[in-house]
Design a protein around this motif. Structure first.
Motif, PDB file in Angstrom:
ATOM      1  N   GLU A 360       0.834  -1.208   0.000  1.00 61.59           N
ATOM      2  CA  GLU A 360       0.000   0.000   0.000  1.00 61.59           C
ATOM      3  C   GLU A 360       0.865   1.253   0.000  1.00 61.59           C
ATOM      4  N   PHE A 361       1.966   1.235   0.716  1.00 64.32           N
ATOM      5  CA  PHE A 361       2.887   2.368   0.742  1.00 64.32           C
ATOM      6  C   PHE A 361       3.367   2.704  -0.668  1.00 64.32           C
ATOM      7  N   LEU A 362       3.674   1.680  -1.456  1.00 66.79           N
ATOM      8  CA  LEU A 362       4.161   1.903  -2.816  1.00 66.79           C
ATOM      9  C   LEU A 362       3.116   2.555  -3.713  1.00 66.79           C
ATOM     10  N   SER A 363       1.845   2.449  -3.337  1.00 70.94           N
ATOM     11  CA  SER A 363       0.771   3.020  -4.159  1.00 70.94           C
ATOM     12  C   SER A 363       0.531   4.494  -3.880  1.00 70.94           C
ATOM     13  N   GLY A 364       1.144   5.048  -2.843  1.00 71.54           N
ATOM     14  CA  GLY A 364       0.948   6.462  -2.535  1.00 71.54           C
ATOM     15  C   GLY A 364       1.398   7.347  -3.682  1.00 71.54           C
ATOM     16  N   GLU A 365       0.703   8.445  -3.892  1.00 76.17           N
ATOM     17  CA  GLU A 365       0.962   9.281  -5.064  1.00 76.17           C
ATOM     18  C   GLU A 365       2.405   9.777  -5.116  1.00 76.17           C
ATOM     19  N   LYS A 366       2.921  10.297  -4.015  1.00 74.99           N
ATOM     20  CA  LYS A 366       4.281  10.832  -4.021  1.00 74.99           C
ATOM     21  C   LYS A 366       5.309   9.717  -4.176  1.00 74.99           C
ATOM     22  N   VAL A 367       5.075   8.609  -3.491  1.00 74.48           N
ATOM     23  CA  VAL A 367       5.995   7.473  -3.595  1.00 74.48           C
ATOM     24  C   VAL A 367       5.984   6.925  -5.023  1.00 74.48           C
ATOM     25  N   ALA A 368       4.788   6.801  -5.590  1.00 67.94           N
ATOM     26  CA  ALA A 368       4.659   6.258  -6.944  1.00 67.94           C
ATOM     27  C   ALA A 368       5.309   7.187  -7.974  1.00 67.94           C
ATOM     28  N   ALA A 369       5.149   8.498  -7.790  1.00 69.25           N
ATOM     29  CA  ALA A 369       5.775   9.439  -8.721  1.00 69.25           C
ATOM     30  C   ALA A 369       7.297   9.367  -8.638  1.00 69.25           C
ATOM     31  N   GLN A 370       7.826   9.229  -7.434  1.00 69.90           N
ATOM     32  CA  GLN A 370       9.278   9.109  -7.280  1.00 69.90           C
ATOM     33  C   GLN A 370       9.768   7.793  -7.882  1.00 69.90           C
ATOM     34  N   PHE A 371       8.993   6.717  -7.693  1.00 67.48           N
ATOM     35  CA  PHE A 371       9.332   5.430  -8.310  1.00 67.48           C
ATOM     36  C   PHE A 371       9.398   5.584  -9.827  1.00 67.48           C
TER      37      PHE A 371
END
Length: 462
Positions: A360-371
């Protein structure tokens, strides 16, 4: 490693897990790759291009939760399959597996290798995902019905179960251009139409006959069909006439005037293929572009990560969706996204709740954009408007290729019902290759052969 459109061979290999895992998992008990440490998880991926980005996210996750996530990659795909098979035998699976969406996840779910997490993917977590991929990983009624024959690779899945959540999404029919080669030929912007792209190709090829053309892994026979011809046909004809090419009405199939028109447009690329492109695998076609051996490369959104992995700076690339003909029925066609990879919780994980927290953490908008920025690959998460500044122009162009209405969006998924059951796109692709680049058949003969092939699939159903 690129994700090819045809996944049957991959699923056949993974299906071997089913034969061994249902017995071995219960016998071994399995401790999970991370042992008994409640503050440590392990995740495996088959994509080397995701490793650094995942490790960056893992560092942030540890700061937030105190939980360490160890990331390991096993490539190529066959090595990953073998690793999963071996670990399933011994009970040494990690807590989280990255899987190919909508196929591999169900095979592993049927084997008991990964868990059903349908009760967890909801609320804000599910709401972050792009609408087009919301059901990826879910066993729908149709998918369950298709799994009933004992010969089905995912036989044993449960109706309504969810064996993965979407992680990356993308589409096919993306053109990548070498920014410097375009500038040398007098171009600084993507083409606005099919005709403008042909003009670009004419001038880049005139500038450098050996290196000014298009590379594409045409040794994988379906690529020309699925990555160029089909989105081109949708744009030229519109959705219903495009779908009619694959149906039983002789007045609208590939041998009809509509089919001839589309095949003629595709044949316009014949002078511009990179020499020897018909002998290249998908990876080799991309590598040729990264090495400056072609001015253009055709693939999918996921291609950018592979180009970066092979030493090409994304800022040196102009990306755009395959252009539409000016006089086409859908001159502003969009390319619909589909889930490409998902995340699954191993059935042997002793920390399933922490594993789901990580997913779920990986799905966060900021985390996903950085990924996305770190991996040059697009997440399944719907990225906000302010993410464009972080992503940069090339990745933002890939995101922009998704933007359209239902009426003007081409759906690249093979899981659509207008083609006959049993249809094999590689067979159609082989016929198409004889037209271009091989120049062994005419447009008319190619249309007749495609019509006859598709008729044979319909006849088999009767």
């Amino acid at each position: 490693m690129r994700i090819p459109f045809t996944r049957n061979a991959r699923f056949a290999a993974v299906a071997a897990v089913t034969a061994l895992s249902l017995t071995t998992l219960s016998a071994c008990g399995g401790s999970g790759g991370s042992g008994s440490d409640s503050k440590s998880l392990e995740m495996w991926t088959f994509k080397q291009s995701h490793v650094a980005a995942l490790r960056t996210a893992a560092a942030q996750f540890k700061k937030q939760t105190g939980i360490t996530v160890k990331i390991d990659a096993y490539t190529p795909d066959d090595a990953y399959t073998t690793k999963v098979q071996s670990a399933a035998k011994t009970g040494d699976l990690p807590d989280v597996l990255e899987v190919h969406s909508d196929g591999e996840d169900r095979v592993l779910g049927a084997a008991g290798v990964v868990s059903d997490i349908k009760g967890d993917f909801k609320g804000a977590w599910a709401g972050r995902m792009q609408d087009a991929v919301q059901n990826s990983g879910l066993v729908t009624d149709a998918r369950f019905k298709a799994s009933q024959p004992t010969s089905a690779k995912d036989h044993g899945i449960k109706n309504g179960a969810r064996y993965s959540v979407p992680f990356t999404a993308g589409t096919f029919g993306i053109v990548f251009a070498n920014k410097k080669m375009l500038a040398d030929a007098g171009f600084t912007k993507p083409p606005a139409s099919w005709e403008e792209w042909l003009d670009m190709l004419k001038k880049t090829t005139a500038k450098d006959p050996k290196k000014g053309g298009i590379s594409l892994g045409l040794k994988v026979q379906a690529t020309g069909l699925t990555w160029i011809l089909q989105p081109l046909a949708f744009a030229q004809l519109g959705q219903q006439p495009y779908e009619a090419l694959f149906k039983q009405d002789k007045s609208t199939d590939f041998a009809s005037p509509n089919g001839t028109k589309v095949l003629g447009l595709y044949d316009q690329l014949t002078p511009y293929w990179m020499p020897g492109t018909q002998t290249l695998t998908i990876d080799e076609g991309d590598q040729a572009f990264a090495q400056g051996k072609s001015a253009f490369d055709v693939g999918g959104t996921f291609t950018l990560a592979f180009l970066k992995q092979n030493g090409m700076n994304p800022d040196d690339v102009i990306a755009f969706g395959l252009p539409s003909p000016k006089d086409g029925a859908v001159p502003q066609r969009a390319l619909g996204p589909q889930a490409l990879t998902g995340l699954s919780v191993a059935g042997t994980s002793k920390q399933p709740e922490n594993a789901k927290k990580w997913m779920e953490f990986l799905s966060g908008e900021k985390v996903a954009a950085q990924f996305a920025k770190d991996s040059a690959d697009l997440p399944a998460t719907e990225l906000g408007a302010d993410s464009e500044a972080l992503l940069g122009p090339t990745l933002s162009a890939l995101v922009a290729s998704f933007k359209g209405t239902p009426e003007n969006t081409y759906n690249p998924s093979p899981d659509v019902d207008f083609r006959p059951s049993g249809y094999e796109q590689d067979d159609a692709g082989a016929i198409l290759a004889d037209l271009t680049p091989l120049k062994q058949q005419s447009v008319g003969t190619t249309g007749q052969k495609l019509s006859k092939l598709i008729d044979s699939y319909w006849a088999a159903l009767r």
